[in-house]
Design an enzyme around this catalytic site. Structure first.
Site, PDB file in Angstrom:
ATOM      1  N   GLU A  73       0.807  -1.223   0.000  1.00 29.61           N
ATOM      2  CA  GLU A  73       0.000   0.000   0.000  1.00 29.61           C
ATOM      3  C   GLU A  73       0.844   1.278   0.000  1.00 29.61           C
ATOM      4  O   GLU A  73       0.944   1.963   1.029  1.00 29.61           O
ATOM      5  CB  GLU A  73      -0.962   0.012   1.190  1.00 29.61           C
ATOM      6  CG  GLU A  73      -1.934  -1.140   1.187  1.00 29.61           C
ATOM      7  CD  GLU A  73      -2.935  -1.068   2.344  1.00 29.61           C
ATOM      8  OE1 GLU A  73      -2.985  -0.057   3.035  1.00 29.61           O
ATOM      9  OE2 GLU A  73      -3.669  -2.052   2.541  1.00 29.61           O
ATOM     10  N   GLU A 107      -5.346  -8.706   1.615  1.00 33.94           N
ATOM     11  CA  GLU A 107      -5.977  -8.166   2.826  1.00 33.94           C
ATOM     12  C   GLU A 107      -7.453  -7.930   2.562  1.00 33.94           C
ATOM     13  O   GLU A 107      -7.825  -7.392   1.508  1.00 33.94           O
ATOM     14  CB  GLU A 107      -5.376  -6.807   3.244  1.00 33.94           C
ATOM     15  CG  GLU A 107      -4.069  -6.893   3.957  1.00 33.94           C
ATOM     16  CD  GLU A 107      -3.542  -5.521   4.392  1.00 33.94           C
ATOM     17  OE1 GLU A 107      -4.350  -4.608   4.687  1.00 33.94           O
ATOM     18  OE2 GLU A 107      -2.309  -5.369   4.417  1.00 33.94           O
TER      19      GLU A 107
HETATM   20  O1  IFM Z   1      -3.966  -2.220   9.329  1.00 27.87           O
HETATM   21  C1  IFM Z   1      -3.958  -1.846   8.006  1.00 27.87           C
HETATM   22  C2  IFM Z   1      -2.796  -2.472   7.269  1.00 27.87           C
HETATM   23  O2  IFM Z   1      -1.584  -2.159   7.855  1.00 27.87           O
HETATM   24  C3  IFM Z   1      -2.762  -1.997   5.837  1.00 27.87           C
HETATM   25  N1  IFM Z   1      -4.040  -2.183   5.208  1.00 27.87           N
HETATM   26  C4  IFM Z   1      -5.211  -1.724   5.893  1.00 27.87           C
HETATM   27  C5  IFM Z   1      -5.229  -2.273   7.299  1.00 27.87           C
HETATM   28  C6  IFM Z   1      -6.484  -1.822   8.039  1.00 27.87           C
HETATM   29  O3  IFM Z   1      -6.541  -0.440   8.133  1.00 27.87           O
END
Ligand code: IFM
Length: 445
Positions: free
Chosen positions: A164, A348
């Site tokens: 990200e 994720e």
């Molecule tokens: O906790 C974060 C993670 O570090 C990166 N993606 C989003 C998650 C939730 O906010």
């Protein structure tokens, strides 16, 4: 029945959010350790110094939770300042030994490590040299990547360079994330540099050439949707898509920024410095695309209409919209817009609860909203797989409640709760749900 038997089922975490041990065995501060010391930056003044204490508890707690869930992969990240306390140069044996033992334990137990090199935690020593806004960061990251691939390339079957990159922009342009700068042009420079650094990492991977491993990148896609059909709302969607996920996907998957973006940044005086070779690096072929997907974003010029929409019935108790089709839309978009020709993994997906979660009569946290959310996403993911999209895995964020950046420990993303006083974890209802779901797929449902 869409999910194949070799589908990857995992959970995700990151070093800066779970490890703690911030100054143990030679580790130095990351930008988040420093940022957390600043007044008013993190909810409740929380810090990641101890977090879930996985640096000390992985072997007697985390691995057992993973085995209990029945996942066949674990997504985690390496803390750069643990293995390279000076950011570059001399490796820290003790830090390296920790990861060596973690990877061994995972592999021995049939849980495949999926490792991200950079999940937001730049060594503070490098920030002091200008951090990601300094073009030298491309070389720093290249060196770090080369060292990790040389040491662990073969024992880790899946590597991601960065997670990200939008976080880097927020940290340099908006100040809400570490390191806390508030300069739009600096933010654009930092996010451009990290994209080039990603390419440098892929180059290092190919140079080292681990025989049985793959390398990819992790990007979060938050597709904008217009609330109304007005030309203004449609223009807003276009503009926001360009400045958000397309800023990262375009250079990696198409080898360029869009003319729209470049013209706008130029006009706004925030265009970053770029070099011609940069795009050869950003668009190095990758072996897989890691998709982080949480939701869509509704936009409108009409603030009242937007506020009314948010009062609608389709919202979860954390006030975010329930829109599980976001995963299907994002997969479609990667094909329609970029003709992506590598497998996708959902690296994720998850949801949060602020404050104390509801506890049922038996004392268990009954996170029914999270179960509904995950179920919904899995249904849409299955549909994509069924339609023939090459998606090979799903990782739930997150294994356990952890340090949620500016929200500290108040925002709970875990399927297990963490007692931050004594370091124990407790399964929530959603952990049992996920375990049973994985099991049912394996047993042909
Ligand atoms: O906790 C974060 C993670 O570090 C990166 N993606 C989003 C998650 C939730 O906010």
């Amino acid at each position: 029945m869409a999910f194949p038997s070799n589908f990857i089922w995992g959970v995700s975490t990151s070093a800066g959010q779970i490890e703690g041990g911030a100054y143990d065995d030679g580790r130095t501060a990351s930008i988040w350790d420093t940022f957390a010391q600043k007044e008013g930056k993190i909810f409740g003044g929380h810090t990641p110094t101890v977090a879930c204490d996985s640096y000390h508890r992985f072997f007697d707690r985390d691995i057992h939770n993973l085995l209990g869930l029945g996942v066949n992969s674990y997504r985690m990240s390496i803390s750069w300042s643990r293995v390279l306390p000076n950011g570059i140069g001399q490796l820290n044996d003790k830090g390296m030994d920790y990861y060596k033992r973690v990877f061994e334990a995972l592999n021995t137990n049939g849980i495949s490590p999926n490792v991200t090199l950079y999940h937001w935690d730049l060594p503070q020593v490098l920030e002091e040299k200008g951090g990601w806004a300094n073009r030298e960061s491309i070389e720093w990251f290249g060196e770090y990547a080369h060292k990790m691939f040389s040491s662990f390339g073969d024992v880790v079957p899946m590597w991601s360079t960065i997670n990200e990159p939008i976080a880097t922009y927020i940290g340099y342009a908006h100040g809400a994330f570490a390191p806390g700068h508030t300069d739009e042009k600096l933010g654009n420079q930092a996010r451009h540099n990290i994209l080039v650094a990603h390419g440098k990492g892929v180059e290092a991977f190919r140079a080292v050439g681990p025989a049985h491993s793959k390398v990819g990148v992790v990007i979060d896609i938050w597709k904008r949707h217009a609330l109304t059909d007005s030309p203004e709302d449609r223009a807003l969607v276009m503009d926001q898509d360009e400045r958000n996920w397309k800023f990262y996907c375009d250079p990696i998957l198409a080898g360029r920024y869009s003319d729209y973006l470049l013209e706008h940044l130029e006009r706004e005086g925030t265009l970053m410095h770029m070099e011609p070779h940069d795009f050869e690096l950003t668009s190095q072929p990758i072996d897989f695309f890691g998709l982080n997907v949480y939701n869509r974003v509704m936009v409108s010029q009409n603030q009242q209409a937007l506020a009314d929409f948010s009062q609608g019935g389709n919202f979860m108790n954390n006030r975010s919209e329930y829109y599980p089709k976001a995963v299907y839309d994002a997969i479609h978009l990667l094909h329609d817009l970029y003709h992506i020709n590598c497998p996708i993994y959902v690296t994720e997906n998850g949801t949060y609860f602020e404050g104390d979660e509801p506890v049922g009569p038996s004392g268990m946290i009954e996170d029914d909203d999270r179960i509904r959310y995950v179920k919904g996403f899995l249904e849409w993911l299955e549909r994509a797989v069924d339609e023939g999209f090459d998606v090979r895995g799903y990782y739930l964020w997150s294994l356990m409640d952890n340090f949620e950046w500016p929200a500290g420990y108040n925002s709970h993303f875990g399927i297990m709760s963490t007692d931050f006083e004594n370091g124990t974890t407790t399964w929530k209802k959603s952990a049992y749900f996920y375990r049973d779901f994985i099991n049912s797929i394996r047993n042909g449902r």
